[in-house]
Design an enzyme around this catalytic site. Structure first.
Site, PDB file in Angstrom:
ATOM      1  N   SER A   1       0.845  -1.194   0.000  1.00 38.56           N
ATOM      2  CA  SER A   1       0.000   0.000   0.000  1.00 38.56           C
ATOM      3  C   SER A   1       0.880   1.244   0.000  1.00 38.56           C
ATOM      4  O   SER A   1       2.112   1.164   0.058  1.00 38.56           O
ATOM      5  CB  SER A   1      -0.917   0.012   1.233  1.00 38.56           C
ATOM      6  OG  SER A   1      -0.146   0.091   2.420  1.00 38.56           O
TER       7      SER A   1
ATOM      8  N   ASN B   1      11.385   0.583   1.296  1.00 39.28           N
ATOM      9  CA  ASN B   1      10.297   1.489   1.657  1.00 39.28           C
ATOM     10  C   ASN B   1       9.564   1.082   2.929  1.00 39.28           C
ATOM     11  O   ASN B   1       8.970   1.937   3.594  1.00 39.28           O
ATOM     12  CB  ASN B   1       9.295   1.566   0.494  1.00 39.28           C
ATOM     13  CG  ASN B   1       7.976   2.155   0.918  1.00 39.28           C
ATOM     14  OD1 ASN B   1       7.840   3.365   1.105  1.00 39.28           O
ATOM     15  ND2 ASN B   1       6.961   1.303   1.098  1.00 39.28           N
TER      16      ASN B   1
ATOM     17  N   ARG C   1       4.183  -7.897   4.332  1.00 37.78           N
ATOM     18  CA  ARG C   1       3.571  -8.970   5.122  1.00 37.78           C
ATOM     19  C   ARG C   1       2.257  -9.455   4.517  1.00 37.78           C
ATOM     20  O   ARG C   1       1.921 -10.633   4.598  1.00 37.78           O
ATOM     21  CB  ARG C   1       3.325  -8.501   6.558  1.00 37.78           C
ATOM     22  CG  ARG C   1       4.574  -8.391   7.396  1.00 37.78           C
ATOM     23  CD  ARG C   1       4.232  -8.079   8.839  1.00 37.78           C
ATOM     24  NE  ARG C   1       3.458  -6.850   8.968  1.00 37.78           N
ATOM     25  CZ  ARG C   1       2.954  -6.405  10.110  1.00 37.78           C
ATOM     26  NH1 ARG C   1       3.111  -7.084  11.227  1.00 37.78           N
ATOM     27  NH2 ARG C   1       2.284  -5.263  10.140  1.00 37.78           N
TER      28      ARG C   1
ATOM     29  N   LYS D   1      14.700   7.411  11.129  1.00 35.39           N
ATOM     30  CA  LYS D   1      14.775   8.027   9.808  1.00 35.39           C
ATOM     31  C   LYS D   1      16.037   8.872   9.654  1.00 35.39           C
ATOM     32  O   LYS D   1      16.584   8.987   8.550  1.00 35.39           O
ATOM     33  CB  LYS D   1      13.517   8.856   9.542  1.00 35.39           C
ATOM     34  CG  LYS D   1      12.255   8.008   9.421  1.00 35.39           C
ATOM     35  CD  LYS D   1      12.404   6.915   8.368  1.00 35.39           C
ATOM     36  CE  LYS D   1      11.150   6.104   8.173  1.00 35.39           C
ATOM     37  NZ  LYS D   1      11.299   5.043   7.142  1.00 35.39           N
TER      38      LYS D   1
ATOM     39  N   TYR E   1      11.054   6.927  15.986  1.00 37.87           N
ATOM     40  CA  TYR E   1      10.786   6.997  14.543  1.00 37.87           C
ATOM     41  C   TYR E   1      11.687   8.026  13.876  1.00 37.87           C
ATOM     42  O   TYR E   1      12.351   7.740  12.872  1.00 37.87           O
ATOM     43  CB  TYR E   1       9.321   7.336  14.297  1.00 37.87           C
ATOM     44  CG  TYR E   1       9.002   7.603  12.843  1.00 37.87           C
ATOM     45  CD1 TYR E   1       8.911   6.553  11.934  1.00 37.87           C
ATOM     46  CD2 TYR E   1       8.803   8.902  12.372  1.00 37.87           C
ATOM     47  CE1 TYR E   1       8.636   6.787  10.593  1.00 37.87           C
ATOM     48  CE2 TYR E   1       8.527   9.147  11.034  1.00 37.87           C
ATOM     49  CZ  TYR E   1       8.441   8.089  10.158  1.00 37.87           C
ATOM     50  OH  TYR E   1       8.174   8.323   8.824  1.00 37.87           O
TER      51      TYR E   1
ATOM     52  N   ASP F   1       7.836 -10.960   6.502  1.00 39.29           N
ATOM     53  CA  ASP F   1       7.796 -10.055   7.644  1.00 39.29           C
ATOM     54  C   ASP F   1       9.199  -9.497   7.837  1.00 39.29           C
ATOM     55  O   ASP F   1      10.098 -10.197   8.308  1.00 39.29           O
ATOM     56  CB  ASP F   1       7.331 -10.815   8.895  1.00 39.29           C
ATOM     57  CG  ASP F   1       7.262  -9.926  10.126  1.00 39.29           C
ATOM     58  OD1 ASP F   1       7.623  -8.727  10.034  1.00 39.29           O
ATOM     59  OD2 ASP F   1       6.842 -10.418  11.187  1.00 39.29           O
TER      60      ASP F   1
ATOM     61  N   VAL G   1       1.918  12.411   3.880  1.00 44.60           N
ATOM     62  CA  VAL G   1       1.248  11.853   2.709  1.00 44.60           C
ATOM     63  C   VAL G   1      -0.002  11.125   3.193  1.00 44.60           C
ATOM     64  O   VAL G   1       0.035  10.423   4.208  1.00 44.60           O
ATOM     65  CB  VAL G   1       2.163  10.862   1.957  1.00 44.60           C
ATOM     66  CG1 VAL G   1       1.495  10.372   0.681  1.00 44.60           C
ATOM     67  CG2 VAL G   1       3.510  11.494   1.642  1.00 44.60           C
TER      68      VAL G   1
ATOM     69  N   ILE H   1       3.106   4.544  -0.352  1.00 47.56           N
ATOM     70  CA  ILE H   1       4.224   4.963  -1.203  1.00 47.56           C
ATOM     71  C   ILE H   1       4.836   3.770  -1.916  1.00 47.56           C
ATOM     72  O   ILE H   1       5.184   3.851  -3.102  1.00 47.56           O
ATOM     73  CB  ILE H   1       5.283   5.712  -0.368  1.00 47.56           C
ATOM     74  CG1 ILE H   1       4.715   7.033   0.165  1.00 47.56           C
ATOM     75  CG2 ILE H   1       6.539   5.983  -1.198  1.00 47.56           C
ATOM     76  CD1 ILE H   1       5.631   7.759   1.133  1.00 47.56           C
TER      77      ILE H   1
ATOM     78  N   THR I   1      -1.780   8.325   3.382  1.00 45.88           N
ATOM     79  CA  THR I   1      -1.712   6.883   3.169  1.00 45.88           C
ATOM     80  C   THR I   1      -2.158   6.168   4.439  1.00 45.88           C
ATOM     81  O   THR I   1      -2.473   6.802   5.447  1.00 45.88           O
ATOM     82  CB  THR I   1      -0.274   6.429   2.844  1.00 45.88           C
ATOM     83  OG1 THR I   1       0.540   6.648   4.003  1.00 45.88           O
ATOM     84  CG2 THR I   1       0.295   7.216   1.669  1.00 45.88           C
TER      85      THR I   1
END
Length: 273
Positions: free
Chosen positions: A19, A93, A41, A162, A158, A66, A191, A21, A193
């Site tokens: 799903s 990604n 996954r 990154k 997070y 996974d 974004v 990006i 999503t």
């Protein structure tokens, strides 16, 4: 510099392709004639995307895995080899985020995120990059975030993950300079999503935290990512507002920036409430 030419013995492997990006980057690569290997996954979602791509004439393979599992990651090169193709484009990604203060975080959830967002990027890059260098052609795209440019209270691990991805990608790009392999970090801003809901934000919270001007359609982000790879760019930040925000975050003193970010983060507002 450009992406390697498509061929029957060559493929682009995209993680987190079920799903968002990842799926849109797979579509963009398929439009350019690349054979796809889709990894995530959710086998059902991957199969649906593969059928969609095949309907456009593309070749698409589904390898459910996974990526938080080191054993599953280690098995990918052999599984890819059984398809009779070499990975000449690798898109790391797959990613997720936890939300909230570290003081009340679930250790397993935090470490699970680091496995996907950090360990998986290092693991798959280390496994597939040598073949690209040996062949003298290839393209690597690691998906970071505009969160990489500053600490982010409320999503501490997070943003740190990154930041690692951005630093790691820039270092690898310097290592392989002149080899025929391009290495790019994609740093998208917000974004629309499934990532937002999976992270635990409501749409209202997400749009309150990030100005409307910073939000981009996933299709625009994917096109910028693939175009950046094709041009050999080391860092791609889609959207002018996001580029300005990333630059500002790097030069603003942390003593001024961090209290503002902490005050405005929805995950910390909930905790205080």
């Amino acid at each position: 510099m450009s992406l390697p030419a498509p061929g029957p013995d060559r493929a682009a492997l995209v993680t987190g392709a079920s799903s968002g990006i990842g799926a849109e980057i797979a579509r963009e690569l398929a439009r350019r004639g690349h054979q796809l290997i889709l990894v995530a996954r959710s086998e059902d979602k991957l199969q649906a995307l593969a059928e969609e791509l095949r309907g456009t004439g593309a070749v698409a393979h589904v390898l459910p895995a996974d990526l938080s599992d080191a054993t599953a990651r280690a098995a990918l090169p052999e599984r890819v080899g059984s398809l009779g193709v070499g990975v000449e484009v690798l898109v790391n990604n797959a990613g997720l985020s936890t939300v909230g203060p570290v003081a009340s975080a679930d250790p397993a959830a935090e470490l699970g995120m680091v496995e996907v967002d950090v360990a998986s990027v290092v693991d798959l890059t280390t496994r597939f990059l040598p073949g690209m260098v040996d062949r003298g052609r290839g393209a690597l795209l690691n998906v970071a975030s505009t969160a990489a440019f500053q600490p982010l209270p409320g999503q501490a691990a997070y943003a740190a993950s990154k930041a690692f991805v951005l630093s790691y990608t820039q270092a690898v790009a310097a290592e392989v300079a002149g080899s025929g392999v391009t290495v790019t970090a994609l740093c998208p801003g917000p974004v629309a999503t499934d990532f937002v809901a999976t992270a635990g934000f409501t749409d209202e919270e997400a749009h309150q935290a990030m100005p409307k001007v910073m939000w981009l359609p996933v299709e625009e982000v994917a096109k910028a990512a693939v175009a950046g790879m094709a041009k050999g760019r080391k860092v791609v930040i889609p959207g002018a507002a996001n580029r300005v925000s990333a630059m500002a975050a790097q030069v603003t003193p942390r003593s001024l920036l961090l209290p503002v970010l902490a005050k405005g983060h929805p995950g910390l507002k909930r905790d205080r409430g």
